[in-house]
Motif scaffolding. Structure first.
Motif, short mmCIF file in Angstrom:
data_model
loop_
_atom_site.label_atom_id
_atom_site.label_comp_id
_atom_site.label_asym_id
_atom_site.label_seq_id
_atom_site.Cartn_x
_atom_site.Cartn_y
_atom_site.Cartn_z
N GLU A 23 0.82 -1.23 0.03
CA GLU A 23 -0.11 -0.17 0.09
C GLU A 23 0.91 1.38 0.00
O GLU A 23 0.29 2.43 0.33
N GLY A 25 3.80 1.88 1.66
CA GLY A 25 4.47 2.44 3.07
C GLY A 25 5.86 1.96 3.20
O GLY A 25 6.03 0.84 2.92
N VAL A 53 7.55 4.37 10.30
CA VAL A 53 6.86 4.02 8.88
C VAL A 53 6.52 5.36 8.11
O VAL A 53 6.58 6.46 9.01
N ARG A 55 3.81 6.70 5.45
CA ARG A 55 2.69 6.18 4.63
C ARG A 55 1.94 7.27 4.25
O ARG A 55 1.64 8.19 4.88
N GLU A 57 -2.06 7.79 3.49
CA GLU A 57 -3.31 7.01 3.71
C GLU A 57 -4.50 7.79 3.14
O GLU A 57 -4.76 9.11 3.22
#
Length: 595
Positions: A23, A25, A53, A55, A57
């Protein structure tokens, strides 16, 4: 959030690297180099996977998909939401020539591009320090955020709203947004135009590098992807090649076989440069030979240890990262590797063989000379002295030593190749000298490792158990593929170690009990042996089976559960990627068939 897995895609620039999940990340990445502090450590952070992390979203996300830009390690992740909005994330580590040298900063670049609808995005950037001990503290300015990671700082320069990023707020993405996480210094120039220029230059570099590869007709994409990943495992500053980009992904759940592979094993590097050399990737070989020359210069009396740091450090003290729970909670997470203390005598052959090419290959910018031969002879002397002495073997047993056949064959190869080099240099007396030593080692191996009762070579002189490394006797030119002794040994190894389409490295119990997973490179050795002994159709079937276990990014780890097909072990594993390249080369149709 789904359980951690190895469906990961590497990006990098031969200075730093990151593993990106499905996704988009960043779940693993170390600075300032591969064996540094993992500022992105979510992969090994147990249940705390929102720490360590980076990421993006997407609100209402329902799906994701990924691909690399052709013939590059530039990764594109598309996130799609239930309302039809979507965006693409372009991830890369800049690498291209600038000002007469290679620009490969300790930096990661990410470009977010809206594709459809009105995507709303939240940026989660939470690097950690000291192997997951705590989140990095931050300071910020108008267009940047500083993250204090240990004794240094990383600076995120961006044209995205910094306030939203710091507060973790969602916002609408209406135009391309650019993120550059790198050295703690002001970003020079317009970030939008500069990152687009970096993206284009990085793409051009990699596609031109791939253009120079000599690839097989079949399985081109698989070979190219493996070759790029192998190059990413080289620390270009010194030429060292690491065994994998990670530490402590266990060989099997709960096995405690958790090792730090972010170092340069002489053995693994030999196989890596051998595979890339077959593709014509001479730049990797040249840089690695420079690394080896430094190792040889500093070796006391030709004594070589199994592994070194990427900077050539000899002491890699092993400890545990107490703040990281481990992959799926399977600790410990180890830093360093005590195998540096072991004696593994196969390394002498693996020093000599790639270095020998430098005496013959006129393409090299720096060919080896007589002074290099003198140093290499010191390694050969060590091989001669140790060829019949107990060692830990290539599988690095921690509690026992035997005279391992593979190590002895590698010592034979060191002497055999030194004779070839001496002939190249016109040193007739040294040709005779090294040939006689090679013949003496061969006689010892045939007398001690061959079992008349079992009708096969054993894995060691002291016992007749089997291991998969015996299949390398043809590759190393110790035996020919039609030699009756090899055919009988292959039959015995296949009988004892094959599990369906997969191969164990050995079946006997070791320091941690009986192995629970197949060792991927051994399966590729099986495939090569099948081909060399006339069972090519079966070899192709097994090769296709192995390729079915690769990640969507074309990668393999070290191990595989032969019952479930799940990948285990450090990732991406150079050994396994070498297997893809070598097997494809053996099995592919010839280019002349389509011309």
């Amino acid at each position: 959030m789904n359980e951690a897995n190895l469906e990961l895609s590497p990006i990098g620039n031969c200075q730093v690297s990151a593993l990106v999940d499905s996704e988009g990340g960043f779940v693993w990445g170390c600075v300032p180099r591969v064996d540094g502090d993992p500022v992105f450590c979510s992969l090994l952070n147990g249940d705390k996977r929102d720490e360590g992390v980076w990421r993006f979203e997407l609100e209402g996300q329902v799906s994701s998909s990924q691909h690399y830009i052709r013939n590059t390690p530039i990764l594109v992740t598309r996130l799609e939401a239930e309302d039809g909005s979507a965006l693409d994330i372009f991830d890369f580590a800049p690498r291209f020539e600038r000002s007469g040298r290679m620009y490969r900063p300790v930096a990661f670049a990410r470009i977010v591009r809206p594709v459809s609808g009105a995507p709303r995005l939240r940026v989660k950037l939470a690097p950690m320090k000291n192997y997951g001990e705590e989140l990095a503290k931050t300071t910020n300015g108008t267009n940047h955020v500083r993250y204090l990671v240990g004794d240094q700082a990383l600076r995120l320069s961006t044209d995205a709203p910094v306030g939203y990023l710091i507060e973790g707020r969602s916002y609408r993405v209406e135009s391309d947004q650019h993120f550059f996480l790198g050295p703690d210094e002001p970003f020079v120039g317009n970030i939008r135009s500069e990152l687009r220029r970096m993206e284009a230059s990085t793409k051009k570099y990699w596609q031109h590098w791939v253009r120079g590869l000599h690839i097989p007709l079949e399985w081109q994409e698989e070979v190219i992807r493996a070759a790029i990943a192998l190059k990413l495992c080289q620390h270009e500053e010194t030429g060292a090649i690491v065994a994998a980009l990670t530490t402590s992904i266990p060989e099997a759940p709960g096995s405690q076989r958790n090792w730090d592979y972010r170092y340069c094993w002489i053995r693994d590097s030999y196989y890596t440069v051998q595979a890339l050399n077959r593709l014509g990737a001479l730049d990797v070989l040249e840089k690695y030979l420079a690394y080896l020359r430094n190792i040889i210069d500093e070796a006391r009396g030709g004594q070589i240890q199994p592994l070194y740091s990427v900077m050539g450090d000899t002491e890699l003290h092993e400890s545990e990262a107490e703040h990281l729970a481990g992959y799926r909670g399977n600790g410990p997470v180890r830093i360093g590797n005590a195998a540096y203390k072991q004696v593994q005598y196969d390394c002498y052959g693996q020093i000599v063989m790639p270095t020998a090419q430098a005496f013959f290959d006129t393409r090299l910018l720096r060919m080896a000379d007589e002074r290099d031969f003198e140093h290499l002879e010191e390694v050969g002397e060590a091989a001669w002295a140790k060829h019949d002495k107990p060692d830990a073997g290539l599988w690095e047993f921690r509690t026992r030593q035997e005279v391992h056949t593979y190590s002895a064959v590698m010592c034979w190869a060191a002497c055999d190749r030194l004779a070839n080099v001496a002939a190249r240099l016109g040193k007739g007396d040294r040709v005779t000298f090294w040939k006689e030593r090679a013949e003496a080692i061969r006689a010892k191996i045939d007398a001690e490792a061959w079992s008349e009762e079992g009708q096969h070579y054993g894995a060691s002189f002291e016992s007749d158990y089997l291991d998969a490394s015996l299949l390398q006797m043809v590759e190393l030119r110790y035996l020919k593929g039609d030699d009756e002794r090899f055919l009988k040994t292959f039959q015995a190894v296949e009988r004892d170690l094959r599990r369906g389409d997969h191969m164990l490295r050995y079946a006997a119990e070791d320091d941690f009990g009986a192995p629970e997973t197949a060792f991927n490179v051994c399966t590729f050795w099986l495939i090569e042996a099948l081909h060399l002994t006339g069972r090519s159709a079966e070899a192709r079937q097994l090769f296709c089976s192995m390729l079915s276990h690769t990640t969507r990014s074309g990668m393999l780890s070290e191990d595989l559960d032969y019952d479930t097909g799940e990948l285990w072990g450090n990732f991406p594993q150079t050994y396994s990627l070498v297997g893809i390249i070598n097997s494809a080369g053996h099995l592919s149709k010839n280019w002349s068939e389509v011309r």
